[in-house]
Structures are given as C-alpha cells and as structure tokens.
Motif scaffolding. Structure first.
Motif, PDB file in Angstrom:
ATOM      1  N   VAL A 235       0.813  -1.178  -0.004  1.00 31.05           N
ATOM      2  CA  VAL A 235       0.120   0.015   0.045  1.00 31.05           C
ATOM      3  C   VAL A 235       0.868   1.227  -0.074  1.00 31.05           C
ATOM      4  N   THR A 236       0.412   2.434  -0.613  1.00 24.37           N
ATOM      5  CA  THR A 236       1.197   3.609  -0.498  1.00 24.37           C
ATOM      6  C   THR A 236       0.091   4.591  -0.042  1.00 24.37           C
ATOM      7  N   GLY A 237       0.566   5.595   0.522  1.00 25.87           N
ATOM      8  CA  GLY A 237      -0.386   6.645   0.859  1.00 25.87           C
ATOM      9  C   GLY A 237       0.184   7.359   2.166  1.00 25.87           C
ATOM     10  N   THR A 238      -0.501   8.144   3.007  1.00 23.98           N
ATOM     11  CA  THR A 238      -0.300   8.585   4.270  1.00 23.98           C
ATOM     12  C   THR A 238      -1.440   8.474   5.084  1.00 23.98           C
ATOM     13  N   GLY A 239      -1.304   8.586   6.595  1.00 22.51           N
ATOM     14  CA  GLY A 239      -2.202   8.456   7.414  1.00 22.51           C
ATOM     15  C   GLY A 239      -3.166   7.430   7.458  1.00 22.51           C
ATOM     16  N   GLY A 240      -4.637   7.847   7.532  1.00 20.43           N
ATOM     17  CA  GLY A 240      -5.607   6.968   7.832  1.00 20.43           C
ATOM     18  C   GLY A 240      -5.825   5.727   6.719  1.00 20.43           C
ATOM     19  N   GLU A 241      -5.492   6.024   5.394  1.00 17.56           N
ATOM     20  CA  GLU A 241      -5.865   4.937   4.346  1.00 17.56           C
ATOM     21  C   GLU A 241      -4.881   3.901   4.666  1.00 17.56           C
ATOM     22  N   VAL A 242      -3.398   4.197   4.890  1.00 18.83           N
ATOM     23  CA  VAL A 242      -2.531   3.341   5.246  1.00 18.83           C
ATOM     24  C   VAL A 242      -3.038   2.440   6.318  1.00 18.83           C
ATOM     25  N   MET A 243      -3.539   3.166   7.587  1.00 19.58           N
ATOM     26  CA  MET A 243      -3.604   2.126   8.616  1.00 19.58           C
ATOM     27  C   MET A 243      -4.920   1.088   8.412  1.00 19.58           C
ATOM     28  N   ALA A 244      -5.793   1.958   7.515  1.00 14.40           N
ATOM     29  CA  ALA A 244      -7.146   1.031   7.223  1.00 14.40           C
ATOM     30  C   ALA A 244      -6.544  -0.033   6.464  1.00 14.40           C
ATOM     31  N   ALA A 245      -5.548   0.024   5.450  1.00  9.51           N
ATOM     32  CA  ALA A 245      -5.063  -1.271   4.655  1.00  9.51           C
ATOM     33  C   ALA A 245      -4.182  -2.163   5.334  1.00  9.51           C
ATOM     34  N   ILE A 246      -3.667  -1.799   6.358  1.00  9.02           N
ATOM     35  CA  ILE A 246      -2.773  -2.643   7.332  1.00  9.02           C
ATOM     36  C   ILE A 246      -3.437  -3.515   8.422  1.00  9.02           C
ATOM     37  N   ARG A 247      -4.573  -2.697   8.803  1.00  9.60           N
ATOM     38  CA  ARG A 247      -5.173  -3.376  10.139  1.00  9.60           C
ATOM     39  C   ARG A 247      -5.686  -4.721   9.710  1.00  9.60           C
TER      40      ARG A 247
ATOM     41  N   LEU B 108       2.969   5.432  11.589  1.00 13.05           N
ATOM     42  CA  LEU B 108       2.671   4.024  11.949  1.00 13.05           C
ATOM     43  C   LEU B 108       3.302   3.591  13.328  1.00 13.05           C
ATOM     44  N   GLY B 109       4.084   4.395  13.985  1.00 14.93           N
ATOM     45  CA  GLY B 109       4.947   3.981  15.218  1.00 14.93           C
ATOM     46  C   GLY B 109       4.185   4.418  16.334  1.00 14.93           C
ATOM     47  N   GLN B 110       2.835   5.334  16.283  1.00 14.69           N
ATOM     48  CA  GLN B 110       2.339   5.701  17.517  1.00 14.69           C
ATOM     49  C   GLN B 110       1.471   4.596  18.333  1.00 14.69           C
ATOM     50  N   PRO B 111       1.433   5.043  19.423  1.00 12.04           N
ATOM     51  CA  PRO B 111       0.600   3.995  20.319  1.00 12.04           C
ATOM     52  C   PRO B 111      -0.813   4.076  19.706  1.00 12.04           C
ATOM     53  N   GLY B 112      -1.420   2.753  19.795  1.00  6.70           N
ATOM     54  CA  GLY B 112      -2.735   2.286  19.214  1.00  6.70           C
ATOM     55  C   GLY B 112      -2.751   2.019  17.702  1.00  6.70           C
ATOM     56  N   SER B 113      -1.437   2.052  17.147  1.00  9.97           N
ATOM     57  CA  SER B 113      -1.265   1.636  15.792  1.00  9.97           C
ATOM     58  C   SER B 113      -1.413   0.151  15.586  1.00  9.97           C
ATOM     59  N   PRO B 114      -2.063  -0.606  14.803  1.00 13.93           N
ATOM     60  CA  PRO B 114      -1.968  -1.936  14.394  1.00 13.93           C
ATOM     61  C   PRO B 114      -0.576  -2.786  14.234  1.00 13.93           C
ATOM     62  N   VAL B 115       0.340  -1.694  13.987  1.00 15.64           N
ATOM     63  CA  VAL B 115       1.933  -1.935  13.901  1.00 15.64           C
ATOM     64  C   VAL B 115       2.615  -2.711  15.327  1.00 15.64           C
ATOM     65  N   ASP B 116       3.171  -3.912  14.960  1.00 19.03           N
ATOM     66  CA  ASP B 116       4.230  -4.526  16.107  1.00 19.03           C
ATOM     67  C   ASP B 116       5.642  -4.337  15.779  1.00 19.03           C
ATOM     68  N   LEU B 117       5.990  -4.035  14.629  1.00 14.87           N
ATOM     69  CA  LEU B 117       7.400  -4.321  14.413  1.00 14.87           C
ATOM     70  C   LEU B 117       7.533  -3.373  13.002  1.00 14.87           C
TER      71      LEU B 117
ATOM     72  N   VAL C  42       6.990   1.906  18.604  1.00 16.77           N
ATOM     73  CA  VAL C  42       7.186   0.411  18.705  1.00 16.77           C
ATOM     74  C   VAL C  42       8.508   0.053  18.050  1.00 16.77           C
ATOM     75  N   PRO C  43       8.964  -0.958  18.425  1.00 15.69           N
ATOM     76  CA  PRO C  43      10.263  -1.515  17.712  1.00 15.69           C
ATOM     77  C   PRO C  43      10.558  -1.404  16.437  1.00 15.69           C
ATOM     78  N   THR C  44      11.631  -0.798  16.041  1.00 18.00           N
ATOM     79  CA  THR C  44      11.923  -0.447  14.671  1.00 18.00           C
ATOM     80  C   THR C  44      13.333  -0.983  14.325  1.00 18.00           C
TER      81      THR C  44
END
Length: 498
Positions: A193-205, A227-236, A255-257
């Motif tokens: 996915v490409t983009g910024t903000g909400g559309e990326v979060m929705a695509a990877i959730r 993507l590395g903010q608290p509450g993000s669906p990203v673990d790594l 998040v660990p990076t």
C-alpha cells in the motif's frame, strides 16, 4: 545560509552547486541531519582541495542551496546557479557541476533544465533508483536493497509482512523488488500500500504486525512516525532510511523498529570539522548540533554517521579529477581557466567524470571504498534496533546474508491472530528485473540447501513451483521403476547359449 535560500560558502574559479533539503517538513522547519552532514562534508572536501592545490592556478568554489524539498524551487535554483556563475565579477566562473538533489523525480527535472546549459548534474550519494538524465557515478541496484531487507526478515524470524511505500519512483521500485525477493524466500507479503495517514492504517489493519516501509528518506521517516504511534496496528517496523541518528529523527516512534543503515568509510577529521567555531552564524549546522545535544537517549560523545557524507566527498574529488584532466588537455598547462575549457560540452564533462581517477591522498580512507565509477551499487548495512528511544546494534546484512544477534522483538500476528496469507501478487507493478538467485539453474528444493532434503512449506509455494515439484518427483519415481525393471529382467532372463 538561510532556510530555503542560497549561499556561496566558498568563492572560486570553478564552482560546485549543492542542491539539498537542509530543512524539510511543514514551513521548512525540520532540520535534515543527513543533508547537513552532506553539506559539511562537501565544504570540508572543497577546502582541502584548495589547500592541496590539486588543479594548478584554479580554485574550487562551493554554493549550497537549501531547497526545502520543493521541486519548483529546486529546478529554478539549478538554473540560477549557472546564471550567477556566468555573471560573476570580475571574471565569470565555470559551473563545474551540480550535485543532487537525491530525490529522483526532482533530480530528473533539474537535469532536463541544466544539461542544455552544458552543466552535468550528478548524485552526491548512491541512489536507490536511477534519475535520468542526471548522472549516477554508482549504478543503482534496488534489488540488492530489497534482498538485504528480506535477509534481515528471515534472520529475525519474520515470515509475514505488510509493505508500505512512498508514492514516488523510489518507493514503487523498491516495493516491486521486495515482493519478488520475498516470494523467493517464502516471506509472505500480505498487502502492498502507498499513501499517508488513515488510508494506510485501514489497509494494514488486520494484516501482519510487521511492516516494511520503503522509499525516499524524509517520506519514510514521516510514515514511520505515523505508523509507530500508540494504538497503531503495527507491532514491528523495518526501515532502510533511518537517518544518521534515528533517536533524534524517530524519537517519537514507540514500536520496535529495525533500521538498515549503510556502512561507509569513516573520515576521522569530519566530526572535528562539524563542531568547529560554534559561535559562527551557520544556521543549519547550529540546528543540527542543537538537535543532537537535546537527544536525551544519545550517549555522551555519540556521533551518527551517514554514508552519504563520504560519498559526497568522493564526488567532489571526482569533479576535481575531471577538471584537472580537462585543464591539462584544454589549457596546455597554463594556470587559470581558458576559453577551450569553458567551452566543453556536457557530454565531454560526463565522460571525464566517469573516466578520471580521483586523487585520494587528502582522504586516504576513500582509497579502499567501493565507490569506483561505473560499478553497481553493493550496499552493506549495519542492522540496528530502535526501541524505547535506545538504539542498539543488532548485526550486519547485505543482499546475500544477514548475521544478527539476539533481538527482543514482540510477538507478531495478524490482528491479534495467526497469519495465514497468500503472497501478494501485484497487478499494477511490472515484474522486477535483475533479481539474482543464490545459485545457477532451477533448484527444485528452492530455499533448502543441497544437503537438506526437507521441502519448503508447500502451502506457501506458487502454482508453478508446485508443478515443478510434482514433475520432478514423478520423473524420479519413473526412473526408479525403469531401473528396477531392468535389474529384474537381468536377474531372471535365461543364460545365453555358447
């Protein structure tokens, strides 16, 4: 040197112009640590070249333009640099070359403008993708970067990822090669996915908790902070563009990076030059030093080193070598510039830049560096882990292998559950070129070594690979049956008569 402006740091007979975003972000307010290092390393190289007198009777000048990453301003200032040199008093100066910008699309636009003026435009460091008509001293090899990322993923035990890339040539090309490399090494790419903000979060959730971010430096850092903010669906997170000091530029990532930083020759005098005369009115350098000083998690005396800095020094030495050879040929050994030298076309200058041998006596550390012109980029990376504001070295990696120490990584899943995904088959991305394989020929056991007869996971294999496995197994069975029938016949047949 003002924000979003130009400053002729060093006057000279032949002038280099450096285009780079010393500041970026909203209102051009964020200092670019890598870009400040490049500007300072270039200035150090120009000063040492003049002290050594490498070109008889010709002094080297330097102009640095803070472009703020604005395409129109960058292109405009590339042309303005030529005009200013042509109108210099008391004698016009030679616009020797324009270095940068590193952004591919902006570099291509600037190259179209300055080449008709007889000025070569070349990158100040290895790019991830080409930017014609600008000149790349080192041929970009994005597939090697992608393969190094996959080596780190497999070494860290990550078997499924989502890929987020920037909406530019760098991001699209690296994502294309990463999909190809991941497919070969059985790393599942669930979504690209490409983009910024909400559309990326929705695509990877709901997808894999491990996310690879690819593309141009500042856009990658912006995506990582989002993507590395608290509450993000990203673990790594895994990045290839973390900057020289990720604790500063990615300090708010929670998040660990995992960060892949290019290794490069170290110039011992560079830190001293960077910290010289702290009272001087040098805004970008002062912003840089202030940002580093405010880093609470950086140990005392810590200095992050970006590979673009020594690469920029090498480019300066290469420009000087081209000028030296052109001066000897065109001016007959006379000091100063001559009309024949001023009249050289851009093709002649580019040929000299690729063929001349830089004098590395003033920077002996570059003599053994893999920066020879015309060679393909061979990136080697130091693997680092940023977690809780602390940066630790975790290993080394390149396109063929990764050697990693122990890393404390979180449990990875897909939306809280196990990952069971088919590899992403991009319909919009063309097939990647130049993907190398670890061995010649087709290995029916794919990732398995020749001494290991353990098949890779068949549920992750593509249709073509399954067809090869079934065909190979059938051939082996057929050969065994024929051999058994021949042996049985030879045993039971009657003896021949004399």
């Amino acid at each position: 040197m003002g924000v979003g402006g130009s400053s002729l740091l060093i006057p000279g007979d032949a002038v280099l112009t450096l285009l780079l975003p010393l500041h970026h972000g909203p209102n051009c307010s964020q200092v670019g640590l890598t870009e400040v290092q490049v500007a300072e390393a270039t200035q150090m190289a120009v000063r040492k070249v003049n002290e050594a007198g490498l070109v008889p009777g010709v002094s080297l000048g330097l102009r640095v333009v803070d472009t703020c990453g604005v395409p129109s301003f960058t292109t405009k200032m590339a042309a303005v640099a030529w005009v200013e040199d042509s109108l210099a008093c008391p004698l016009p100066a030679l616009t020797l070359a324009i270095l940068g910008p590193n952004d591919v699309s902006i570099a291509s636009s600037a190259g179209v403008v300055v080449r008709p003026l007889g000025v070569p435009l070349l990158s100040y460091g290895p790019r991830s993708v080409p930017a014609p008509p600008s000149l790349d001293i080192i041929t970009p090899a994005p597939y090697r970067i992608a393969q190094a990322v996959v080596q780190v993923l497999t070494g860290a035990g990550v078997s499924a990822v989502s890929v987020v890339h920037t909406d530019d040539a760098e991001g699209e090309t690296l994502a294309q090669h990463l999909v190809e490399a991941a497919d070969y090494w059985y790393v599942c790419v669930a979504v690209v996915v490409t983009g910024t903000g909400g559309e990326v979060m929705a695509a990877i959730r709901g997808g894999p908790g491990a996310v690879v971010v690819l593309g141009s430096r500042h856009h990658v850092q912006l995506l990582a902070r989002t993507l590395g903010q608290p509450g993000s669906p990203v673990d790594l997170l895994l990045l290839t563009e973390g900057g020289p000091m990720p604790q500063v530029e990615l300090g708010d990532v929670t998040v660990p990076t995992i960060i892949l930083q290019r290794t490069a020759p170290v110039l011992p005098e560079f830190l001293t030059f960077l910290e010289r005369d702290l009272a001087a009115e040098d805004t970008p350098r002062r912003h840089y030093l202030a940002a580093v000083a405010e880093c609470a998690s950086c140990p005392d005396g810590h200095f992050g080193y970006d590979a673009a800095a020594p690469a920029a020094v090498d480019v300066v030495l290469r420009c000087v070598a081209a000028l030296r050879d052109a001066h000897m040929t065109s001016c007959g050994g006379k000091e100063g510039l001559c009309n024949k030298l001023n009249g050289l076309g851009v093709d002649a200058w580019e040929e000299l830049l690729l063929s001349s041998t830089p004098d590395t006596t003033i920077f002996p550390e570059l003599a053994q560096a893999t920066l020879s012109s015309g060679t393909e980029d061979l990136p080697h990376f130091t693997v680092k882990l940023l977690h809780g504001g602390n940066l630790t070295q975790a290993g080394q990696a390149d396109a063929t292998s990764a050697i990693l120490g122990e890393m404390e990584l979180p449990e990875l899943g897909c939306g809280g559950g196990p990952c069971s995904c088919k590899n992403y088959r991009p319909g919009s991305l063309p097939p990647a070129a130049n993907i190398t394989r670890p061995a010649s020929g087709f290995n029916i056991f794919s990732g398995s070594d020749w001494w290991s007869w353990e098949l890779p996971p068949l549920h992750e294999a593509s249709g073509s690979e399954l067809t090869v496995y079934v065909t190979a197994f059938s051939m082996v069975v057929l050969i065994l049956l024929i051999s058994a029938m021949v042996c049985t016949y030879n045993i039971v047949k009657p003896p021949p008569r004399n």
